[in-house]
Scaffold this motif. Structure first.
Motif, mmCIF file in Angstrom:
data_model
loop_
_atom_site.group_PDB
_atom_site.id
_atom_site.type_symbol
_atom_site.label_atom_id
_atom_site.label_comp_id
_atom_site.label_asym_id
_atom_site.label_seq_id
_atom_site.Cartn_x
_atom_site.Cartn_y
_atom_site.Cartn_z
ATOM 1 N N ASN A 1 1.614 -1.371 0.027
ATOM 2 C CA ASN A 1 -0.369 -0.274 -0.221
ATOM 3 C C ASN A 1 0.937 0.975 -0.418
ATOM 4 O O ASN A 1 1.339 1.585 1.070
ATOM 5 C CB ASN A 1 -0.492 -0.051 1.067
ATOM 6 C CG ASN A 1 -1.711 1.127 1.293
ATOM 7 O OD1 ASN A 1 -1.879 2.488 0.574
ATOM 8 N ND2 ASN A 1 -2.933 1.142 1.904
ATOM 9 N N ARG B 1 0.468 4.014 0.751
ATOM 10 C CA ARG B 1 0.274 5.233 1.547
ATOM 11 C C ARG B 1 1.409 4.634 3.180
ATOM 12 O O ARG B 1 0.401 5.263 4.460
ATOM 13 C CB ARG B 1 -1.457 5.918 1.504
ATOM 14 C CG ARG B 1 -1.567 6.898 0.190
ATOM 15 C CD ARG B 1 -3.081 7.036 0.170
ATOM 16 N NE ARG B 1 -2.753 7.772 1.455
ATOM 17 C CZ ARG B 1 -3.853 8.758 1.047
ATOM 18 N NH1 ARG B 1 -5.281 8.579 0.198
ATOM 19 N NH2 ARG B 1 -4.130 9.165 2.241
ATOM 20 N N ARG B 2 1.167 3.398 3.346
ATOM 21 C CA ARG B 2 0.975 3.142 4.319
ATOM 22 C C ARG B 2 2.605 3.176 4.739
ATOM 23 O O ARG B 2 3.615 2.422 3.454
ATOM 24 C CB ARG B 2 1.469 1.660 4.582
ATOM 25 C CG ARG B 2 -0.319 2.176 4.895
ATOM 26 C CD ARG B 2 -1.474 0.132 5.330
ATOM 27 N NE ARG B 2 -2.511 -0.111 5.463
ATOM 28 C CZ ARG B 2 -3.539 -1.158 5.246
ATOM 29 N NH1 ARG B 2 -2.346 -2.091 5.945
ATOM 30 N NH2 ARG B 2 -4.607 -0.419 5.696
ATOM 31 N N THR B 3 3.614 2.980 6.035
ATOM 32 C CA THR B 3 5.181 3.143 6.037
ATOM 33 C C THR B 3 5.150 1.418 6.041
ATOM 34 O O THR B 3 3.861 0.841 7.009
ATOM 35 C CB THR B 3 4.893 3.669 7.410
ATOM 36 O OG1 THR B 3 4.896 3.577 8.221
ATOM 37 C CG2 THR B 3 5.245 5.185 7.587
ATOM 38 N N TYR C 1 8.339 4.759 3.193
ATOM 39 C CA TYR C 1 7.415 4.489 1.847
ATOM 40 C C TYR C 1 7.814 3.665 1.219
ATOM 41 O O TYR C 1 8.611 3.529 0.339
ATOM 42 C CB TYR C 1 6.557 5.771 2.049
ATOM 43 C CG TYR C 1 5.760 6.294 2.912
ATOM 44 C CD1 TYR C 1 4.715 6.040 2.873
ATOM 45 C CD2 TYR C 1 6.457 7.553 3.478
ATOM 46 C CE1 TYR C 1 3.573 6.870 4.385
ATOM 47 C CE2 TYR C 1 4.940 8.170 4.612
ATOM 48 C CZ TYR C 1 3.835 7.802 4.472
ATOM 49 O OH TYR C 1 3.304 8.409 5.967
ATOM 50 N N ARG D 1 3.796 0.230 9.746
ATOM 51 C CA ARG D 1 2.442 0.246 9.728
ATOM 52 C C ARG D 1 2.093 -1.617 8.673
ATOM 53 O O ARG D 1 0.567 -2.494 9.109
ATOM 54 C CB ARG D 1 1.532 1.340 8.787
ATOM 55 C CG ARG D 1 -0.145 1.047 8.731
ATOM 56 C CD ARG D 1 -0.930 1.368 9.445
ATOM 57 N NE ARG D 1 -1.505 1.462 9.868
ATOM 58 C CZ ARG D 1 -2.104 0.502 10.477
ATOM 59 N NH1 ARG D 1 -1.741 -0.263 11.558
ATOM 60 N NH2 ARG D 1 -3.556 0.133 10.169
ATOM 61 N N THR D 2 2.423 -1.564 6.857
ATOM 62 C CA THR D 2 2.196 -2.203 6.865
ATOM 63 C C THR D 2 2.082 -4.138 7.330
ATOM 64 O O THR D 2 1.778 -4.853 6.845
ATOM 65 C CB THR D 2 2.876 -2.699 5.411
ATOM 66 O OG1 THR D 2 2.438 -1.432 4.051
ATOM 67 C CG2 THR D 2 2.721 -3.480 4.703
#
Lengths: 343, 370
Positions: free
Chosen positions: A105, A107-109, A149, A112-113
């Motif tokens: 994704n 938009r996710r760091t 990112y 976060r992923t």
């Protein structure tokens, strides 16, 4: 003998296209595929695009529901489980896809992923950070990458993140769908080395899907060659590469451009297949390869071959049936591959 | 790099001191540096390198497909003695297609999806290399029955030559109705329609399956033999380069770092990068492959000092970081750009076995530290 890790029996996936009155034949993407993978083993699944290799993986992990056959994991059928049991089994299997970029994704760091699978597995918040650092470490990245990112990473690094995400839930089986085909050779070699290390450290079992035969030679214990939804040749990797028996395997091997003379000896001579892979909507009668096969006889067009055991390999070709006739040319051309190339 | 090669007697293409940079938001990207290369008549020359090494930018600079600005191109590109870079745009447009044909990388997206294949190719026959004389002249030519059918005959002939299955049917199809292999054949046909002297092929067939790829390559090599055409091919696959080419340039970080005949490159690779690439190729025999080269291609806005390969090189030392590597010549035709071959250098000369050992050791220590 203990249960195999994963066993696939007669797996079938036909895609229907139309409504009630549509007579378009269904796409027979996977049509009777069987194999087994033991604990800690790697099975290389090879085939051209359109041969159904990815569909096999998607059926195993449950992205597609198979239309026939059985998939069993450590002896229990996945295909007939209740939902809760399946959920448990699913965390044992993870998949790594071909294109490392579109799997992350944007938009996710990275942090976060990687936290998503941990949350899904109810890892407490306090522990997550430590686990993510560990994971990054494991795949050869470090904490610097936590807040980056995907666009800031190279293709190889992205694939490492994908692998980290796959191993986050501590699976025992990884389905690798062409994990290196979007990468350069020098990076590919790195990822393969990483996968080998992870296999040893975490005792992982791999289903490795690729169209690159030479990669399988280096990486897999067993090799299965797929064509139009069926496995045409299946056996120990050494066996398949030293004595490729099926005309299709031979054609694939002879098409590889190699980098030195020694390698060239491994390429069977004179084995071109004509034309291109037919549509899986319109599978040829008899042997599926016969319209393209240089050795095909009249019988090939009429009768569908079964899998015949030859030494330690199973070959789906009428030439290897007991008492078959008219395949002298194929049998004669079998020997040179080993006698020249073997050391 | 000033490559050491016997400059062919009146080469079809001679590139010297070509540099390309791009103005961007992140500053100036200094991509191609001092590229020298030449293609003789009837010769197949290949540029090999990984993604992001500047191979495609080089071909785009040669064919004039880079927009200036943001691109900044300097140096000379001589085609048949004429400098392409200083030529007026109209003259150059006439050469593209007629003198220089190009086969692009992605067969599916390089054809126009809204025209039938036959129409696109017939347009190339009729209008390729000509400057438009105004809309009326165009329409007259386009709808002239004799000219159009002559053009279509030519297309049919060339499609037969590239072994397109059912050429007639293919001409009436839209690109989305054709398979990847057929589209690739159509693109090759399109490039050949006006019989160029030089064909630039950017990764022909990379997007295709091995069996089809193999056929496209043998088709190309037959065409070379038949027409005495010169080819400048781009690929990242060393195996492909070996099968087709007479001479090879290895490119890294926008520079040509090694050049030589095909035999020289494969039997005695000199540059650690070439050796690393060769060792990282998966093999058909039982031999295992090396652990790959760490790191990735440099950022062109901030390239490393000295040798651009040094951050990834297993032989790198202070000399590599501080000075630009000199070009060292070997024999008549080979040369490489690596400080390890300089007479004054004291470090070990890179060999295949040693490079492999060092790459594997590096992978090992990465794994241990992880």
């Amino acid at each position: 003998m203990s249960e195999p890790m994963l066993s696939v029996e007669n797996l079938e996936k036909h895609f229907d296209t139309g409504g009630w009155f549509d007579n378009t034949p269904s796409v027979r993407a996977v049509d009777g595929v069987s194999f087994q993978i033991d604990q800690g083993e790697t099975l290389g699944l090879i085939g051209e695009s359109g041969s159904g290799k990815s569909t096999v993986a998607k059926c195993i992990i449950g992205i597609h529901e198979p239309t026939g056959g059985q998939v069993s994991y450590q002896g229990s059928y996945i295909t007939s489980q209740t939902a809760t049991d399946i959920e448990e089994i699913r965390s044992e299997m993870q998949m790594v896809f071909q294109d490392p970029t579109s799997c992350l994704n944007p938009r996710r760091t990275i942090r976060r992923t990687l936290s998503v699978p941990l949350e899904a597995n109810d890892v407490p918040k306090e522990e997550q950070d430590r686990r993510i650092s560990e994971l990054l470490d494991r795949v050869g990245l470090n904490d610097e990458y936590l807040y980056k990112y995907p666009h800031e990473l190279s293709g190889g690094q992205k694939q490492r993140v994908n692998i980290a995400r796959a191993i986050a839930v501590e699976p025992s089986l990884l389905l690798l769908d062409e994990p290196t085909s979007a990468l350069d050779v020098s990076v590919q070699a790195k990822i393969i080395t990483l996968l080998e290390e992870l296999q040893q450290e975490l005792d992982l079992t791999y289903l490795f899907i690729t169209h690159d035969l030479s990669l399988v030679r280096n990486f897999a214990d067993k090799t299965a060659v797929m064509y139009l939804g069926q496995i045409q040749e299946y056996g120990d990797t050494d066996q398949v590469f030293e004595t490729p028996r099926h005309p299709y395997t031979r054609a694939l091997m002879s098409a590889i451009p190699v980098t030195d003379e020694k390698e060239k000896k491994y390429k069977p001579a004179n084995t071109n297949v004509d034309g291109e892979i037919p549509s899986p909507r319109d599978v040829p009668s008899g042997c599926r390869l016969h319209p393209r096969c240089p050795h095909s006889t009249e019988e090939c067009a009429n009768r569908e071959p079964e899998s015949y055991d030859v030494d330690a390999a199973a070959v789906r070709c009428l030439a290897y049936e007991d008492g078959s006739q008219g395949f002298d040319e194929l049998h004669e051309s079998l020997t040179p591959v080993i006698s020249d190339g073997g050391e | 790099m000033k490559t050491n090669e016997p400059v062919p007697e009146d080469p079809v293409l001679a590139v010297s001191d070509l540099s390309v940079g791009f103005e961007g938001f992140d500053g100036y990207a200094d991509v191609i540096q001092e590229v020298d290369l030449s293609v003789g008549k009837g010769e197949v020359v290949t540029i090999v390198g990984e993604t992001g090494c500047g191979k495609s930018v080089t071909t785009k600079a040669i064919t004039g497909l880079l927009e200036e600005p943001p691109a900044r191109v300097s140096g000379t590109v001589k085609y048949d003695g004429d400098d392409l870079l200083s030529m007026p745009d109209e003259d150059r447009a006439e050469l593209n297609g007629d003198g220089i044909g190009m086969v692009f990388q992605d067969p599916m997206s390089s054809l126009n999806p809204v025209f039938e294949l036959g129409e696109q190719l017939a347009d190339t026959v009729q209008f390729g290399g000509t400057s438009p004389d105004g809309p009326l002249a165009y329409l007259r030519q386009r709808y002239s029955r004799t000219e159009r059918s002559a053009a279509r005959d030519r297309v049919r002939e060339i499609l037969t030559q590239v072994q397109m299955p059912d050429p007639e049917g293919a001409m009436d199809s839209y690109p989305n109705e054709l398979s990847g292999g057929m589209c690739q054949r159509a693109l090759i046909a399109q490039a050949l329609l006006n019989e160029p002297d030089l064909l630039i092929a950017d990764e022909p067939g990379t997007a295709l399956d091995v069996t089809i790829h193999d056929k496209i390559l043998s088709l190309l090599s037959d065409l070379i033999d038949d027409r005495d055409m010169s080819i400048l091919m781009i690929t990242h696959n060393l195996g492909v380069a070996r099968e087709l080419s007479d001479r090879i340039y290895i490119m890294y970080g926008g520079r040509i770092i090694e050049s030589g005949t095909t035999a020289e490159i494969f039997e005695q690779p000199k540059h650690p990068y070439t050796q690393g690439l060769l060792a990282s190729m998966p093999r058909l025999s039982d031999d295992s492959m090396a652990g790959g080269i760490s790191g990735s291609v440099p950022e062109y806005t901030d390239p490393p000092n000295g040798c651009r390969f040094h951050p990834r090189c297993p032989y790198a030392d202070e000399a590599c970081r501080s000075q630009n590597p000199p070009t060292e010549a070997f024999g008549e035709t080979a040369s490489t750009e690596c400080v390890r071959y300089a007479p004054s250098d004291t470090g070990p000369e890179p060999t295949m076995a040693e490079t492999r050992r060092r790459l594997d050791a590096a992978s090992q220590s990465e794994a241990d530290s992880a």
